[in-house]
Design a protein around this motif. Structure first.
Motif, PDB file in Angstrom:
ATOM      1  N   ASP A  20     -85.278  -6.597 -31.890  1.00 19.89           N
ATOM      2  CA  ASP A  20     -86.191  -7.064 -32.941  1.00 19.89           C
ATOM      3  C   ASP A  20     -85.547  -6.829 -34.305  1.00 19.89           C
ATOM      4  O   ASP A  20     -85.988  -5.987 -35.085  1.00 19.89           O
ATOM      5  CB  ASP A  20     -87.524  -6.328 -32.830  1.00 19.89           C
ATOM      6  N   THR A  21     -84.499  -7.575 -34.573  1.00 14.50           N
ATOM      7  CA  THR A  21     -83.733  -7.375 -35.801  1.00 14.50           C
ATOM      8  C   THR A  21     -84.541  -7.756 -37.038  1.00 14.50           C
ATOM      9  O   THR A  21     -85.386  -8.653 -36.987  1.00 14.50           O
ATOM     10  CB  THR A  21     -82.402  -8.146 -35.726  1.00 14.50           C
ATOM     11  N   SER A  22     -84.287  -7.080 -38.123  1.00 13.45           N
ATOM     12  CA  SER A  22     -85.022  -7.324 -39.372  1.00 13.45           C
ATOM     13  C   SER A  22     -84.759  -8.715 -39.930  1.00 13.45           C
ATOM     14  O   SER A  22     -85.639  -9.347 -40.487  1.00 13.45           O
ATOM     15  CB  SER A  22     -84.618  -6.320 -40.453  1.00 13.45           C
ATOM     16  N   THR A  23     -83.517  -9.163 -39.835  1.00 15.30           N
ATOM     17  CA  THR A  23     -83.161 -10.498 -40.319  1.00 15.30           C
ATOM     18  C   THR A  23     -83.140 -11.443 -39.127  1.00 15.30           C
ATOM     19  O   THR A  23     -82.284 -11.336 -38.263  1.00 15.30           O
ATOM     20  CB  THR A  23     -81.784 -10.486 -41.011  1.00 15.30           C
ATOM     21  N   GLN A  24     -84.079 -12.357 -39.104  1.00 15.99           N
ATOM     22  CA  GLN A  24     -84.238 -13.239 -37.953  1.00 15.99           C
ATOM     23  C   GLN A  24     -83.424 -14.523 -38.041  1.00 15.99           C
ATOM     24  O   GLN A  24     -83.116 -15.116 -37.018  1.00 15.99           O
ATOM     25  CB  GLN A  24     -85.718 -13.593 -37.785  1.00 15.99           C
ATOM     26  N   MET A  25     -83.107 -14.949 -39.245  1.00 13.51           N
ATOM     27  CA  MET A  25     -82.365 -16.216 -39.370  1.00 13.51           C
ATOM     28  C   MET A  25     -81.591 -16.258 -40.673  1.00 13.51           C
ATOM     29  O   MET A  25     -81.896 -15.545 -41.624  1.00 13.51           O
ATOM     30  CB  MET A  25     -83.310 -17.397 -39.279  1.00 13.51           C
ATOM     31  N   LEU A  26     -80.590 -17.117 -40.670  1.00 16.97           N
ATOM     32  CA  LEU A  26     -79.756 -17.332 -41.855  1.00 16.97           C
ATOM     33  C   LEU A  26     -79.562 -18.828 -42.040  1.00 16.97           C
ATOM     34  O   LEU A  26     -79.306 -19.553 -41.079  1.00 16.97           O
ATOM     35  CB  LEU A  26     -78.378 -16.677 -41.672  1.00 16.97           C
ATOM     36  N   ALA A  27     -79.666 -19.287 -43.257  1.00 19.71           N
ATOM     37  CA  ALA A  27     -79.434 -20.700 -43.563  1.00 19.71           C
ATOM     38  C   ALA A  27     -78.005 -20.846 -44.087  1.00 19.71           C
ATOM     39  O   ALA A  27     -77.572 -20.086 -44.943  1.00 19.71           O
ATOM     40  CB  ALA A  27     -80.433 -21.195 -44.599  1.00 19.71           C
ATOM     41  N   ARG A  28     -77.299 -21.806 -43.553  1.00 22.05           N
ATOM     42  CA  ARG A  28     -75.922 -22.071 -43.972  1.00 22.05           C
ATOM     43  C   ARG A  28     -75.692 -23.579 -44.009  1.00 22.05           C
ATOM     44  O   ARG A  28     -76.540 -24.369 -43.629  1.00 22.05           O
ATOM     45  CB  ARG A  28     -74.920 -21.435 -42.980  1.00 22.05           C
ATOM     46  N   ARG A  29     -74.514 -23.972 -44.451  1.00 23.02           N
ATOM     47  CA  ARG A  29     -74.103 -25.370 -44.441  1.00 23.02           C
ATOM     48  C   ARG A  29     -72.731 -25.413 -43.785  1.00 23.02           C
ATOM     49  O   ARG A  29     -71.833 -24.668 -44.163  1.00 23.02           O
ATOM     50  CB  ARG A  29     -74.042 -25.920 -45.862  1.00 23.02           C
ATOM     51  N   SER A  30     -72.582 -26.272 -42.811  1.00 22.74           N
ATOM     52  CA  SER A  30     -71.315 -26.394 -42.095  1.00 22.74           C
ATOM     53  C   SER A  30     -70.242 -26.949 -43.044  1.00 22.74           C
ATOM     54  O   SER A  30     -70.462 -27.952 -43.721  1.00 22.74           O
ATOM     55  CB  SER A  30     -71.490 -27.325 -40.891  1.00 22.74           C
ATOM     56  N   GLN A  31     -69.106 -26.294 -43.083  1.00 22.41           N
ATOM     57  CA  GLN A  31     -68.012 -26.736 -43.961  1.00 22.41           C
ATOM     58  C   GLN A  31     -67.098 -27.746 -43.267  1.00 22.41           C
ATOM     59  O   GLN A  31     -66.418 -28.515 -43.929  1.00 22.41           O
ATOM     60  CB  GLN A  31     -67.184 -25.530 -44.416  1.00 22.41           C
ATOM     61  N   VAL A  32     -67.075 -27.700 -41.942  1.00 21.35           N
ATOM     62  CA  VAL A  32     -66.240 -28.612 -41.145  1.00 21.35           C
ATOM     63  C   VAL A  32     -67.059 -29.059 -39.938  1.00 21.35           C
ATOM     64  O   VAL A  32     -68.095 -28.481 -39.631  1.00 21.35           O
ATOM     65  CB  VAL A  32     -64.933 -27.912 -40.662  1.00 21.35           C
TER      66      VAL A  32
END
Length: 183
Positions: free
Chosen positions: A65-77
């Motif tokens: 049950d991690t504190s950070t559930q998701m991360l938003a990123r943008r694919s570079q390739v």
């Protein structure tokens, strides 16, 4: 560097990141560890019986049950993945909480078990995207839980009156009412 300076907005953004990444996530990790150990008394008995197992408590909580559930990123390739491709420039939502429950990596992933191999958890990222504060977060959690185990013989959580933080990204408790029995 070379005359390039941070703008006021960049400094404010970085300070906000430090507050969230360096404080909010660790306090939520501690509440999650306390809660899940309470919900799993056989697992709670492990670090309470042998404080040397507190790091296992921290790691399993980071996985379960991690504190950070998701991360938003943008694919570079372009990124080939399974039977498709994530195209360069596409937004990507990385579901850390889901990755930590992947049964291909963690057998019986929905069980909270302090004896499992947690070396593949995604809670702090990987490679060049590995969290700079991971060691500090682990240290802080370990020290707090060591101090609690040294002073608390047992405890009970009032789950009905516990409240979760309302956040898209951070998972944890705003309140976790607990009664304790001192050693």
């Amino acid at each position: 560097i070379d005359g390039d300076r941070l703008t006021d907005d960049e400094i404010a953004g970085f300070l906000f990141l430090l507050i969230v990444a360096g404080n909010e996530t660790t306090t939520k990790l501690l509440g999650n560890a306390w809660f899940w150990a309470w919900r799993n008394p056989d697992q709670r008995a492990v670090p309470f019986g042998d404080p040397a197992r507190i790091p296992d408590w921290v790691e399993e909580t980071l996985r379960f049950d991690t504190s950070t559930q998701m991360l938003a990123r943008r694919s570079q390739v372009d990124v080939p993945l399974h039977d498709g491709v994530i195209p360069a420039g596409a937004p990507v939502l990385l579901l850390v909480g889901s990755a930590n429950r992947d049964p291909r990596v963690f057998p019986e992933a929905d069980d909270y078990r302090l004896d499992r191999d947690t070396s593949e958890i995604a809670s702090f990222g990987f490679g060049r995207h590995f969290c700079l504060g991971a060691s500090l977060a682990r240290l802080e959690a370990r020290v707090v839980l060591e101090e609690l185990v040294a002073r608390v013989a047992d405890y009970d959580v009032d789950a009905e009156n516990a409240t979760r933080v309302h956040s898209v990204n951070v998972r944890g408790f705003a309140t976790l009412p607990t009664t304790i029995e001192l050693r």
